[in-house]
Design a protein around this motif. Structure first.
Motif, short mmCIF file in Angstrom:
data_model
loop_
_atom_site.label_atom_id
_atom_site.label_comp_id
_atom_site.label_asym_id
_atom_site.label_seq_id
_atom_site.Cartn_x
_atom_site.Cartn_y
_atom_site.Cartn_z
N UNK A 381 0.82 -1.21 0.00
CA UNK A 381 0.00 0.00 0.00
C UNK A 381 0.86 1.27 0.00
N UNK A 382 1.97 1.20 0.72
CA UNK A 382 2.83 2.38 0.89
C UNK A 382 3.72 2.54 -0.35
N UNK A 383 3.68 3.71 -0.97
CA UNK A 383 4.46 3.93 -2.19
C UNK A 383 5.96 3.88 -1.93
N UNK A 384 6.39 4.30 -0.73
CA UNK A 384 7.83 4.27 -0.43
C UNK A 384 8.34 2.83 -0.36
N UNK A 385 7.51 1.91 0.14
CA UNK A 385 7.90 0.50 0.19
C UNK A 385 7.95 -0.08 -1.22
N UNK A 386 6.99 0.31 -2.05
CA UNK A 386 7.01 -0.16 -3.45
C UNK A 386 8.25 0.36 -4.16
N UNK A 387 8.65 1.56 -3.84
CA UNK A 387 9.85 2.12 -4.48
C UNK A 387 11.09 1.35 -4.05
N UNK A 388 11.16 0.99 -2.76
CA UNK A 388 12.30 0.18 -2.31
C UNK A 388 12.29 -1.20 -2.96
N UNK A 389 11.09 -1.75 -3.18
CA UNK A 389 11.00 -3.05 -3.86
C UNK A 389 11.53 -2.94 -5.29
N UNK A 390 11.19 -1.85 -5.97
CA UNK A 390 11.72 -1.63 -7.32
C UNK A 390 13.23 -1.48 -7.29
N UNK A 411 5.30 -4.32 -16.40
CA UNK A 411 3.92 -4.59 -16.03
C UNK A 411 3.48 -3.64 -14.91
N UNK A 412 4.35 -3.46 -13.92
CA UNK A 412 4.02 -2.56 -12.81
C UNK A 412 3.95 -1.11 -13.27
N UNK A 413 4.73 -0.78 -14.28
CA UNK A 413 4.81 0.60 -14.76
C UNK A 413 3.45 1.12 -15.21
N UNK A 414 2.60 0.24 -15.71
CA UNK A 414 1.30 0.68 -16.21
C UNK A 414 0.43 1.24 -15.10
N UNK A 415 0.62 0.79 -13.87
CA UNK A 415 -0.20 1.27 -12.75
C UNK A 415 0.64 1.94 -11.67
N UNK A 416 1.90 2.20 -11.95
CA UNK A 416 2.81 2.76 -10.93
C UNK A 416 2.42 4.18 -10.57
N UNK A 417 2.81 4.58 -9.37
CA UNK A 417 2.57 5.96 -8.94
C UNK A 417 3.35 6.92 -9.84
N UNK A 418 2.72 8.04 -10.08
CA UNK A 418 3.35 9.00 -10.99
C UNK A 418 4.69 9.50 -10.44
N UNK A 419 4.83 9.53 -9.11
CA UNK A 419 6.05 10.07 -8.51
C UNK A 419 7.28 9.22 -8.80
N UNK A 420 7.09 7.93 -9.11
CA UNK A 420 8.27 7.08 -9.32
C UNK A 420 8.37 6.56 -10.75
N UNK A 421 7.48 7.02 -11.64
CA UNK A 421 7.49 6.47 -12.99
C UNK A 421 8.77 6.80 -13.75
N UNK A 422 9.24 8.03 -13.64
CA UNK A 422 10.44 8.40 -14.40
C UNK A 422 11.64 7.57 -13.96
N UNK A 423 11.75 7.36 -12.64
CA UNK A 423 12.85 6.54 -12.13
C UNK A 423 12.73 5.09 -12.62
#
Length: 992
Positions: A381-390, A411-423
């Motif tokens: 649920x937490x975007x910061x945890x998803x970012x660490x997973x990436x 696959x995740x990029x299609x629904x990823x948070x906009x804040x981490x898409x560029x990275x």
């Protein structure tokens, strides 16, 4: 602490505070405050002397008024008077007022310092603690100057009470952080270190904070703390919770002290003493074992303390990167946290595993958790945890799992948070390039990336795919076919149009044989996107159209009609209008041969470091891209997309250095490699991607080893580019004197152009340079070795001594001769922790010189100004042009240069072994030509060259006569100018 008596209740203060709280409006509050201020002022100015209680009460009221946000401009002297009181409460209020309201520049500071000195000398522990707290709270440079020598004595004195020692250690830490140059431990070092053996745990806890800070700046002085820290840690780890009852926190013995000890050990490499190392490994194993035990309490405080020690121990294991068993155990322990119900633990586990993935010992163990990490990427649920997973997926990726990880990230990029898409886009692009098993998969991946997240695909990404397609003949047809199919989608991102226009313009002929992708079909497909695109993309498409005319002459009428229409030749945008008019005219008047020459296929780009890595590092901040990743991409830039070996010892070592900056960390990648053989063509960290902002046709935006100076011109004499200062323009107090070792550092570069110029605990300066005739270009790399920002970072170049009088005071005055013309670009004023900035310097030698320019670097680290002055390694021999000569010509010229002032000779003892190959390498590094079979004595070396300056050319001949038996050399130099002979002789004599 003394008890507060009944009379110290200060009823008047309580009434005043109550009145303020009862005010109904801001105006009423201000009115009440002004009334009270008038009353206090009258009491202070009254004839009747106030007693200590009244002074304390009124000073407290002033302090409360100040905390409400009102200015206080009186009462300071009364507060200072309270410092001389023998009552604890009065002295306490005086110190509190001083700490909050007195400025370090105040005229009262001398009186305050005297009162503090009296309290420190009183041997009353309560008063000493109050004084030490005040020093730490103020923490000014004046305080440091006054007490930096006294506090260490109090800290290590045998009769000092434990509470005072704690305060002294923390006070000294505060002063060291604000004024490190004034806090000199010197003779106190060993006694401070031995505080780790103190019986009082509070003293040890306070002292270790001080020792850790001192060790980070001066590790060699405090290296004896390692064995003591291990010993203390061992006692804590092996003790039961009842042994340290006063310092046990929810059944965890001394958790704060344990964490600090583990953090201190991270300042040093693994202990060399086998017994100490064995004891430390035992401690770490015990900590890992205790983490597996059932919890002794269900309270969250128990698990927090226990996990804090565990994560600090894992950080130490990662830092050492030398115990495979511990690394794998740490990885398994972190793997258990990946599915923990606590979000913070999952976050920390993912973050630590990112670092473990760079170690050769634990990389495979990390890979076993790939499914769990992929699941976290999808479900957290937490975007910061998803970012660490990436981040962890990116770190654990190798050739065995690259396709799976890239597919999951896409696959995740299609629904990823906009804040981490560029990275995410940058990471997918890097992994696709780094671990491509074939080029068709790489092209498919990048085009899919553009389709899914086109808005977040930076120019560096599509630049890179075009570069690789152009450089690989076997993928060009596939790329043209794939991009043609992608452009047929109804909604097509503009970046796809850019890639399609470029690739079809270059290689559309490879798919033109198919009727479904005939030349006119290709053109119509591209032109159907024209009106939807921005001006830069339209300009690119116009260039593709003129390429089509060359590739497919049958499309010429159709394309000329498009170029001729009013919307093109009369376009409001001058760039589009100019392209349309020029391309139309070119296609009309040029013959087929001329058109083919002008519009020929783009040549392969020289392989250079991928700019996508630089983009990712800038996006993520310091430490985002490890040294191992940079080295991998450099190796892969040499022709093979996925060339280079699998992870090896050198890669793991580099990754370890990147994860934990240390005195030996090479931030710049400029140290010579340990492996033998030829270096990679892009082995230096200054090489950049050919696709710079100026486009692929701008060679000056980067450098390569063959054409380093291809575009070099003399520095322009603009008013802001001549950084060599004129007399009277520089402030001699503004820059420090050159470091004592600056001459030694300069001599290291007489016979070489690349390497690490300077390095200390904070900063690493690397250099790469090359010279041609009287011109030179130098790249300086400033690496921040700490985790803290450098602020106000600036550099300046000036020339000392004799050279100073020859500096041009104004660029346009020709009447005054100068010796060097230096042009440089300013550096970024902010250098992030672990980051590196680059500075380019252009040099023109106008006439011969002897003094090297001075490089002054200034920046602030932790509030303290760092001022470093070095000698820039620009010596007269850098402008040598080698000259080949026959034996007869050499000795004829040798006799011509026979005047006494034309010869310089030196006889000196060898500083190192007289190895023939080393001597040859040194002489070649000097810049002159090494002549073979010229001297009658085959043991001697003779060289010839010409010093190129703008004013004149100075011919030089050199003869080096080694005497192996006596371990001596005789060096003779002859040149047409005496100053050149003397300077070259001085420089070269220091090299052997």
């Amino acid at each position: 602490m003394p008890a507060v008596s009944k009379g110290d209740g200060m009823r008047g203060l309580a009434v005043f505070i109550s009145d303020i709280r009862n005010c109904k409006s801001k105006e009423a509050e201000i009115k009440r405050i002004n009334k009270e201020l008038a009353n206090i002022r009258s009491k202070f100015k009254g004839d009747k002397a106030l007693d200590g209680y009244s002074k304390k009460k009124y000073v407290c009221k002033l302090l409360f008024i100040f905390l409400l946000g009102h200015d206080i401009d009186f009462g300071h002297m009364e507060a200072v008077n309270l410092l001389s009181s023998n009552k604890y409460t009065e002295k306490q209020i005086g110190y509190l007022f001083i700490s909050v309201l007195v400025n370090s520049n105040s005229e009262l500071i001398r009186l305050i310092n005297n009162a503090i000195k009296n309290d420190l000398a009183s041997r009353n522990p309560t008063f000493m603690c109050l004084a030490l707290h005040c020093i730490a709270n103020v923490g000014s440079r004046e305080m440091a100057e006054a007490f930096a020598g006294e506090i260490p004595r109090i800290l290590v004195a045998g009769d000092t009470m434990d509470s005072v020692k704690q305060s002294a250690a923390l006070c000294l830490l505060r002063l060291y952080k604000t004024s490190p140059d004034l806090v000199l431990m010197g003779e106190w070092t060993s006694r401070v270190v031995h505080l780790l053996n103190d019986q009082h745990m509070g003293v040890v806890t306070a002292a270790i904070s001080l020792i850790t800070c001192l060790s980070q700046k001066n590790p060699d002085e405090f290296k004896t703390c390692v064995s003591l820290a291990v010993s203390r840690l061992s006692r804590i780890v092996s003790s039961a919770s009842t042994d340290l009852q006063d310092y046990t926190y929810y059944f965890v013995p001394a958790p704060w002290l344990s964490c600090k000890l583990l953090r201190l050990l991270q300042c040093y490499p693994p202990p060399e003493d086998g017994a100490v190392k064995g004891r430390l490994v035992e401690c770490l194993e015990t900590i890992l074992n205790k983490a597996q035990e059932p919890p002794k309490s269900k309270k969250v405080q128990h698990s927090n303390a226990k996990n804090a020690i565990l994560f600090e121990a894992i950080s130490l294991i990662i830092h050492y990167d030398s115990e495979p068993n511990l690394l794998v155990r740490a990885c398994n322990q972190l793997g258990q946290f990946l599915q923990h119900r606590e979000t913070n633990l999952r976050y920390l586990a993912l973050e630590s595993m990112c670092t473990l993935a760079s170690s050769e010992f634990s990389h495979e163990a990390v890979k076993t958790h790939i499914e769990t990490v992929i699941n976290a990427l999808k479900t957290e649920r937490d975007v910061s945890v998803r970012q660490r997973a990436a981040d962890l997926l990116y770190a654990m990726c190798d050739r065995s799992n690259a396709k799976q990880i890239v597919a999951e990230m896409l696959s995740y990029l299609e629904t990823a948070d906009y804040s981490i898409r560029e990275e995410m886009v940058l990471k997918v692009a890097i992994l696709a390039e780094k671990y491509a098993v074939d080029y068709s998969w790489y092209v498919d991946t990048i085009l899919n990336l553009i389709r899914i997240a086109g808005d977040y695909v930076s120019e560096e990404v599509w630049y890179r795919v075009i570069q690789i397609v152009i450089n690989r003949d076997d993928v060009q047809g596939y790329a043209a076919k794939t991009v043609f199919e992608a452009l047929q989608a109804p909604a097509c991102h503009e970046n796809m149009v850019k890639v399609g226009g470029y690739i079809l313009g270059e290689f559309g002929n490879l798919i033109a044989g198919d009727p479904r992708s005939s030349p006119l079909v290709q053109f119509n497909l591209l032109h159907s996107k024209f009106h939807l695109c921005s001006v830069p993309t339209r300009a690119l498409l116009l260039s593709a159209y003129i390429k089509f005319i060359n590739l497919f002459p049958e499309t010429k009428p159709t394309i000329q009609e498009v170029l001729r229409c009013d919307s093109q030749v009369r376009n409001s945008d001058v760039e589009l209008q100019q392209r349309a008019v020029e391309y139309l005219k070119l296609s009309s008047i040029a013959s087929t041969d001329v058109l083919a020459t002008v519009l020929e296929e783009m040549p392969p780009f020289p392989e250079r470091e991928s700019s996508i890595l630089a983009k990712l590092k800038k996006k993520k901040g310091p430490g985002a891209v490890s040294v191992s990743e940079l080295e991998d991409v450099r190796r892969e830039g040499g022709g093979e997309l996925n060339g280079g070996a699998e992870r090896g010892n050198d890669t793991a070592a580099a990754a370890s250095n990147a994860s934990t900056p240390s005195p030996s960390a090479d931030l710049l990648g400029l140290r010579p490699a340990a492996t033998s053989g030829s270096a990679a063509p892009s082995a230096s960290s200054l090489l950049v991607d050919v696709f710079s902002e100026a486009g692929p046709a701008a060679p000056s935006s980067g450098v390569n080893d063959e054409g380093f100076l291809r575009d070099l011109e003399p520095p322009t004499e603009s008013s802001d580019s001549l950084l060599v200062e004129a007399p009277g323009e520089s402030d001699p107090e503004d820059s420090a004197a050159p470091l004592p070792e600056s001459d030694e550092l300069l001599n290291k570069f007489v016979c070489k152009n690349n390497g690490v110029l300077f390095e200390n605990q904070l900063l690493q300066i690397g250099i790469k340079s090359e010279y041609r005739q009287n011109l030179g270009r130098m790249y300086l790399f400033y690496g921040n070795k700490t985790s803290v920002q450098f602020v106000s970072f600036s550099t300046a170049i000036s020339c000392p001594g004799e050279l100073q009088s020859h500096i041009l005071p104004m660029p346009h005055l020709d009447s005054v001769r100068s010796q060097l013309n230096v042009q440089t670009k300013p550096v970024e004023p902010l250098v992030e922790g672990g980051a590196q900035v680059q500075q380019v310097i252009n040099i023109e030698c106008l006439t011969d010189f002897s003094e090297a320019p001075l490089l002054n670097i200034k920046f602030r680290y932790g509030g303290a100004l760092q001022n470093i002055t070095l000698k820039l390694p620009v010596t007269i021999n850098k402008f040598f042009q080698p000259t080949e000569m026959a034996s007869q010509d050499f000795f004829q010229r040798w006799k011509q240069l026979s005047l006494p002032q034309q010869e310089a000779q030196k006889i000196f003892k060898a500083n190192q072994g007289m190895d023939t190959e080393l001597l040859k390498a040194k002489l070649l590094g000097l810049g002159c030509a090494l002549l073979q079979n010229v001297d009658p004595n085959p043991e001697n070396f003779v060289c010839a060259g010409v010093i190129q300056t703008k004013a004149q050319q100075v011919g030089c001949l050199l003869r080096l006569e080694p005497n192996a038996q006596a371990q001596m050399y005789r060096l003779t130099l002859r040149s047409s100018k005496d100053t050149v002979s003397q300077r070259l002789c001085e420089l070269l004599a220091l090299q052997f």
